[in-house]
Design a protein around this motif. Structure first.
Motif, short mmCIF file in Angstrom:
data_model
loop_
_atom_site.label_atom_id
_atom_site.label_comp_id
_atom_site.label_asym_id
_atom_site.label_seq_id
_atom_site.Cartn_x
_atom_site.Cartn_y
_atom_site.Cartn_z
N VAL A 3 0.84 -1.20 0.00
CA VAL A 3 0.00 0.00 0.00
C VAL A 3 0.88 1.25 0.00
O VAL A 3 0.64 2.19 -0.76
N ALA A 4 1.92 1.25 0.84
CA ALA A 4 2.84 2.40 0.91
C ALA A 4 3.57 2.58 -0.41
O ALA A 4 3.74 3.70 -0.90
N GLU A 5 4.01 1.49 -1.02
CA GLU A 5 4.74 1.55 -2.29
C GLU A 5 3.87 2.14 -3.40
O GLU A 5 4.32 3.00 -4.15
N ARG A 6 2.62 1.71 -3.46
CA ARG A 6 1.72 2.23 -4.49
C ARG A 6 1.54 3.74 -4.34
O ARG A 6 1.56 4.48 -5.32
N GLN A 7 1.38 4.19 -3.11
CA GLN A 7 1.19 5.62 -2.86
C GLN A 7 2.45 6.42 -3.19
O GLN A 7 2.38 7.45 -3.84
N ALA A 8 3.60 5.94 -2.74
CA ALA A 8 4.86 6.64 -3.01
C ALA A 8 5.14 6.71 -4.51
O ALA A 8 5.58 7.75 -5.02
N GLN A 9 4.86 5.63 -5.23
CA GLN A 9 5.05 5.63 -6.69
C GLN A 9 4.14 6.64 -7.37
O GLN A 9 4.58 7.38 -8.25
N ALA A 10 2.88 6.67 -6.95
CA ALA A 10 1.92 7.62 -7.55
C ALA A 10 2.34 9.06 -7.29
O ALA A 10 2.26 9.91 -8.18
N MET A 11 2.79 9.35 -6.06
CA MET A 11 3.21 10.71 -5.73
C MET A 11 4.44 11.10 -6.54
O MET A 11 4.51 12.22 -7.07
N ALA A 12 5.42 10.19 -6.63
CA ALA A 12 6.65 10.50 -7.37
C ALA A 12 6.34 10.73 -8.85
O ALA A 12 6.89 11.64 -9.47
N LYS A 13 5.46 9.93 -9.41
CA LYS A 13 5.10 10.08 -10.82
C LYS A 13 4.38 11.40 -11.07
O LYS A 13 4.65 12.10 -12.04
N ALA A 14 3.46 11.77 -10.15
CA ALA A 14 2.69 13.01 -10.31
C ALA A 14 3.48 14.23 -9.86
O ALA A 14 3.14 15.36 -10.23
N GLY A 15 4.51 14.02 -9.03
CA GLY A 15 5.25 15.14 -8.47
C GLY A 15 4.46 15.90 -7.43
O GLY A 15 4.71 17.07 -7.18
N VAL A 16 3.51 15.22 -6.81
CA VAL A 16 2.60 15.83 -5.83
C VAL A 16 2.48 14.93 -4.61
O VAL A 16 2.28 13.72 -4.75
#
Length: 160
Positions: free
Chosen positions: A47-60
């Protein structure tokens, strides 16, 4: 083939060791406040990995970047959980120290019933800035876990 397996095994071991180091830091802080230690959990790490990846990709940095936290926790066997996020911190120690000084984040770190954590850090491809995610919660026995359509993961909280 053996070399690829060896490299992948080393990467998995390195990631696991880092998660264990974060668990040790958080456990030390929790013990200083009279609470139990936490262990690393593969479901919470995912769950943490999915969120961190999404944030890094979006830059947000934001709790809803991948999906709302309650949605991301659907099906995860927890009796309560919280999430802390960070952007731009250099180390987990620095991140945890900042969270200790923030009421909502600190409340999650000191969740009395917490037993497990999941952590991830992903670097933005554009800016190389780190995005960190921590999921902390109380894991429950699969036989005791009964999600309902209206309350998929009871006790979900979010630290800000």
């Amino acid at each position: 083939m053996r070399i690829v397996c060896l490299v992948l095994c080393l990467l998995a071991t390195t990631s696991f060791a880092r998660a264990e180091d974060v668990a040790a830091l958080i456990s030390q802080y929790r013990k200083a406040h009279g609470l139990s230690a936490v262990k690393v959990d593969a479901e919470l790490n995912a769950v943490a990995e999915r969120q961190a990846q999404a944030m890094a990709k979006a830059g947000v940095m934001g709790h809803d970047v991948a999906a709302p936290f309650s949605v991301r926790m659907t099906g995860v066997r927890v009796g309560g959980a919280g999430e802390n996020l960070a952007e731009g911190t250099k180390t987990w120690a620095e991140t945890i120290q900042r969270w200790e000084g923030s009421a909502g984040h600190n409340e999650n770190l000191l969740m009395p019933e917490a037993t497990h954590i999941g952590v991830a850090v992903v670097y933005s491809e554009r800016t190389h800035e780190p995005f960190r995610a921590l999921v902390i919660g109380r894991k429950v026995d699969p036989k005791a876990f009964r999600p309902s359509p209206f309350n998929p993961a009871p006790g979900i909280t979010i630290g800000f």
